[in-house]
Write a protein that holds these residues in place. Sequence first.
Motif, mmCIF file in Angstrom:
data_model
loop_
_atom_site.group_PDB
_atom_site.id
_atom_site.type_symbol
_atom_site.label_atom_id
_atom_site.label_comp_id
_atom_site.label_asym_id
_atom_site.label_seq_id
_atom_site.Cartn_x
_atom_site.Cartn_y
_atom_site.Cartn_z
ATOM 1 N N GLN A 46 0.852 -1.188 0.000
ATOM 2 C CA GLN A 46 0.000 0.000 0.000
ATOM 3 C C GLN A 46 0.882 1.231 0.000
ATOM 4 O OE1 GLN A 46 -3.597 0.850 2.266
ATOM 5 N NE2 GLN A 46 -3.022 -0.919 3.473
ATOM 6 N N ALA A 47 0.508 2.221 -0.775
ATOM 7 C CA ALA A 47 1.298 3.453 -0.789
ATOM 8 C C ALA A 47 0.388 4.652 -0.989
ATOM 9 C CB ALA A 47 2.325 3.398 -1.908
ATOM 10 N N LEU A 48 0.779 5.759 -0.387
ATOM 11 C CA LEU A 48 0.072 7.012 -0.630
ATOM 12 C C LEU A 48 0.721 7.694 -1.836
ATOM 13 C CD1 LEU A 48 -0.461 8.892 2.768
ATOM 14 C CD2 LEU A 48 -2.157 7.664 1.421
ATOM 15 N N SER A 75 -2.610 3.738 -3.574
ATOM 16 C CA SER A 75 -2.390 2.724 -4.588
ATOM 17 C C SER A 75 -2.152 1.420 -3.846
ATOM 18 C CB SER A 75 -1.176 3.112 -5.414
ATOM 19 O OG SER A 75 -1.228 2.478 -6.650
ATOM 20 N N ILE A 76 -2.744 0.333 -4.357
ATOM 21 C CA ILE A 76 -2.659 -0.945 -3.641
ATOM 22 C C ILE A 76 -2.290 -2.073 -4.602
ATOM 23 C CG2 ILE A 76 -4.002 -2.655 -2.317
ATOM 24 C CD1 ILE A 76 -5.710 -0.340 -1.279
ATOM 25 N N SER A 86 -4.480 12.806 -6.958
ATOM 26 C CA SER A 86 -4.304 12.181 -5.645
ATOM 27 C C SER A 86 -5.286 12.674 -4.574
ATOM 28 C CB SER A 86 -2.867 12.360 -5.159
ATOM 29 O OG SER A 86 -2.564 13.723 -5.028
ATOM 30 N N ASP A 87 -5.980 13.788 -4.830
ATOM 31 C CA ASP A 87 -7.017 14.189 -3.867
ATOM 32 C C ASP A 87 -8.198 13.221 -3.943
ATOM 33 O OD1 ASP A 87 -5.746 16.338 -2.709
ATOM 34 O OD2 ASP A 87 -6.437 17.742 -4.241
ATOM 35 N N LYS A 88 -8.514 12.784 -5.169
ATOM 36 C CA LYS A 88 -9.616 11.846 -5.373
ATOM 37 C C LYS A 88 -9.192 10.406 -5.098
ATOM 38 C CE LYS A 88 -11.271 13.214 -9.516
ATOM 39 N NZ LYS A 88 -11.903 12.991 -10.800
ATOM 40 N N PHE A 89 -7.984 10.057 -5.513
ATOM 41 C CA PHE A 89 -7.487 8.680 -5.381
ATOM 42 C C PHE A 89 -6.167 8.675 -4.616
ATOM 43 C CE2 PHE A 89 -9.229 9.229 -9.809
ATOM 44 C CZ PHE A 89 -10.502 8.765 -9.528
ATOM 45 N N LEU A 101 -3.070 -4.831 -9.396
ATOM 46 C CA LEU A 101 -2.489 -3.532 -9.066
ATOM 47 C C LEU A 101 -3.539 -2.446 -9.287
ATOM 48 C CD1 LEU A 101 -0.015 -1.759 -8.369
ATOM 49 C CD2 LEU A 101 0.579 -1.808 -10.798
ATOM 50 N N THR A 102 -3.789 -1.671 -8.245
ATOM 51 C CA THR A 102 -4.764 -0.582 -8.357
ATOM 52 C C THR A 102 -4.039 0.753 -8.290
ATOM 53 O OG1 THR A 102 -6.389 -1.962 -7.236
ATOM 54 C CG2 THR A 102 -6.901 0.385 -7.408
ATOM 55 N N ILE A 103 -4.140 1.492 -9.379
ATOM 56 C CA ILE A 103 -3.582 2.839 -9.433
ATOM 57 C C ILE A 103 -4.663 3.721 -10.031
ATOM 58 C CG2 ILE A 103 -1.771 4.322 -10.432
ATOM 59 C CD1 ILE A 103 -0.035 1.872 -10.811
ATOM 60 N N HIS A 104 -4.870 4.927 -9.467
ATOM 61 C CA HIS A 104 -5.805 5.875 -10.066
ATOM 62 C C HIS A 104 -7.198 5.246 -10.155
ATOM 63 C CE1 HIS A 104 -6.998 8.665 -13.558
ATOM 64 N NE2 HIS A 104 -6.698 9.458 -12.553
#
Lengths: 184, 141
Positions: free
Chosen positions: A61-63, A91-92, A85-88, A119-122
């Motif tokens: 997990q990362a911010l 990342s996991i 990054s305000d909305k999302f 992988l989840t990004i955006h």
Amino acid sequence: MKRFFLLFIFLIIVLSVNAQKYMTKNGYIGFFSHTSTEDIKGDNNQVAGILDISTGEMVFQALIKSFHFDRALMEEHFNENYMESDKFPKSIFKGKISDLSSVDFTKPGTYDVTVDGDLTIHDVTNKISAKGSIEVVNGGINASSKFKIVPEDYKIAIPGVVRDKIDKNLELTITMKYTPIAGK
Amino acid sequence: MKPYVKVALFVVLIIAVSGILYALILYNKKHPDTSKVKPDFIITAAALQKEFEDAEAAASAKYIKKILEVSGSVSSVTQADSNNVNISLKSGNDLSSVICTFATADPSKFKAGDEITIRGECSGFLMDVLLNNCAIVQKRK
């Protein structure tokens, strides 16, 4: 709610104390992209990760806001225009070492592995497969990997003016130094 | 050339040069030097962690991208990669802390139990409150 759920999972992991689970909160993910004008490089040293050596399961997990760039403007564009990054904010990655039997966790050494997962990004999730290595050391486990992703797969829009200048692939580097979860 | 044409050209030139200068300044802008800037909030590590744990959305809106001056007791010092060092500050919760990332090796001289004050930019909450671009303000005995 989601955070309590995570905390709950985390508590279960901690309470089911055994030496099967390893974690770190100081993991590293870096990304690199080459362009004709300059290289784009971001570093994140605040990656949280858990590795279960009995099943080979891995979670990272990362911010997004923890990615640091040399240029303040680049960091701003990364957060506001590309990653939103305000909305999302997070990342996991959730996955598994698919060839776990090739690693002997009782014997120090370096082992090549393949990790498959989501992988989840955006807010877009894709299946990925990456080659990496597991290093069994005294008192811990190091994991590292280098692989490429395509920003468009994650609906990250790259403006037309720079699209041709940016390499279609983005290289991700992951370095984790796990220690056993306290309690043993 | 008529005088007003000259003046007009001169004005255009000034605007163009200042535009380019402004773009260059923006492009080369550095991150704020947290060892010098005035903090937006002064808080203890325990209170900060608790605020995020109790109400993450509200705390995120309040603290993210702000400069925080956080004091607390060091729980661990980790050499992260790419020349960065992470210092974790204890909170009231054993499972969660305040993790501060420094782009210098300087903080590696600290050890668990040291009481310190750190200034950094808040990135948000993962399992811990995360601060980036950190600087040591002072070491308290």
